[in-house]
Design a protein around this motif. Structure first.
Motif, short mmCIF file in Angstrom:
data_model
loop_
_atom_site.label_atom_id
_atom_site.label_comp_id
_atom_site.label_asym_id
_atom_site.label_seq_id
_atom_site.Cartn_x
_atom_site.Cartn_y
_atom_site.Cartn_z
N THR A 101 0.83 -1.21 0.00
CA THR A 101 0.00 0.00 0.00
C THR A 101 0.87 1.25 0.00
OG1 THR A 101 -1.75 -1.16 1.21
CG2 THR A 101 -1.82 1.24 1.23
N ALA A 102 1.94 1.21 0.78
CA ALA A 102 2.85 2.37 0.83
C ALA A 102 3.50 2.62 -0.52
CB ALA A 102 3.90 2.13 1.91
N LEU A 103 3.70 1.57 -1.29
CA LEU A 103 4.30 1.72 -2.62
C LEU A 103 3.28 2.14 -3.68
CD1 LEU A 103 6.66 -1.41 -2.64
CD2 LEU A 103 7.34 1.00 -2.48
N GLY A 104 2.02 2.25 -3.27
CA GLY A 104 0.99 2.69 -4.19
C GLY A 104 0.42 1.60 -5.07
N LEU A 105 0.64 0.33 -4.71
CA LEU A 105 0.10 -0.77 -5.50
C LEU A 105 -1.40 -0.92 -5.26
CD1 LEU A 105 2.86 -3.51 -5.05
CD2 LEU A 105 2.54 -1.94 -6.96
N SER A 106 -2.13 -1.18 -6.31
CA SER A 106 -3.56 -1.44 -6.17
C SER A 106 -3.77 -2.81 -5.53
CB SER A 106 -4.25 -1.40 -7.54
OG SER A 106 -3.75 -2.44 -8.37
N PHE A 107 -5.01 -3.06 -5.08
CA PHE A 107 -5.28 -4.35 -4.45
C PHE A 107 -5.03 -5.52 -5.40
CE2 PHE A 107 -8.23 -7.84 -3.55
CZ PHE A 107 -7.81 -8.19 -2.28
N PRO A 108 -5.54 -5.48 -6.65
CA PRO A 108 -5.26 -6.60 -7.56
C PRO A 108 -3.77 -6.82 -7.79
CG PRO A 108 -7.04 -5.26 -8.43
CD PRO A 108 -6.46 -4.51 -7.27
N ARG A 109 -3.03 -5.71 -7.95
CA ARG A 109 -1.59 -5.83 -8.16
C ARG A 109 -0.89 -6.35 -6.92
NH1 ARG A 109 0.93 -6.26 -12.75
NH2 ARG A 109 -0.31 -4.53 -13.56
N THR A 110 -1.35 -5.94 -5.75
CA THR A 110 -0.78 -6.44 -4.50
C THR A 110 -0.95 -7.95 -4.38
OG1 THR A 110 -1.17 -4.34 -3.36
CG2 THR A 110 -0.89 -6.29 -1.98
#
Length: 224
Positions: A128-137
């Motif tokens: 989340t801190a890196l700005g990744l979306s939920f699907p990408r995470t």
């Protein structure tokens, strides 16, 4: 000699071998189909179970609990014989694949859920801190770590699904067991059933050993 002629008749084995070989091919295709679609559906059900709105989570829980509680044979019979009353008619292969996939998905969903919950929460926070979306995470961070944990139990369930393909004979699919029983009736001799048992051992024993090796490697990697 009499017992050999009854259960290990070489002449009957030679004549039944091509028949059973066709059934073995159908069994392998059915097993792989069920594992592929059941695995994908299991991951999707797991994600709904964990992250969807509450009504959908409850539906996912109900699906998992019901499919784990109902015997596969009952699911197969319902899919093949009950769906036509709703205007949905499936071939024996498709019905067997759907039933096996649905049951495997229920077990896979719980296994994957346990794997995801075993991933430290800090991984989510870092993504989340890196700005990744939920699907990408899920795709790049969580699922790769979870899959390393859940591969051994998933492999074990896959072997069980391969064994359960024998139930497809109930809906007249020409799997290995169905071909063996037909050959038994054709030759009036139980030798084809013995040959079918040998086929199952040759197919499944390496998979069982492979699953055991995976479990051992898992214990060595994570048991320290």
């Amino acid at each position: 000699m009499e017992i050999l002629d009854i259960f290990f008749n070489v002449s009957v084995m030679q004549r039944a071998f091509p028949i059973l070989l066709r059934g073995l091919t159908n069994t392998i295709v059915l097993g792989l189909t069920a594992i592929f679609f059941g695995g994908i559906l299991g991951v999707l059900v797991c994600l709904v179970r964990l992250y969807a709105p509450k009504p959908l989570r409850l539906l996912a829980v109900a699906y998992i609990d019901l499919l784990r509680a109902i015997p596969i044979l009952v699911v197969l019979i319902l899919v093949y014989y009950a769906l036509p009353f709703a205007g949905i008619t499936l071939s024996s292969f498709v019905a067997a694949a759907v039933a096996l996939s649905m049951v495997l998905a229920a077990y896979s969903a719980e296994v994957v859920r346990a794997g995801i919950e075993a991933v430290p929460k800090g991984q989510f926070e870092a993504a989340t801190a890196l700005g990744l979306s939920f699907p990408r995470t899920m795709q790049k961070v969580i699922l790769p770590q979870a899959l390393r944990i859940v591969i051994p139990p998933l492999a074990s369930y896959s072997v069980s699904i391969f064994k359960d393909t024998s139930l497809a004979s109930v809906v007249a699919m020409n799997d290995l067991l169905k071909q063996a029983t037909d050959a038994q009736a054709l030759f009036a001799n139980p030798t084809p059933l013995i040959l079918a048992a040998v086929f199952y051992v040759v197919l499944l024993w390496p998979l069982v050993r492979f699953t055991s090796r995976l479990e051992e490697r898992f214990k060595q990697a994570y048991g320290r």
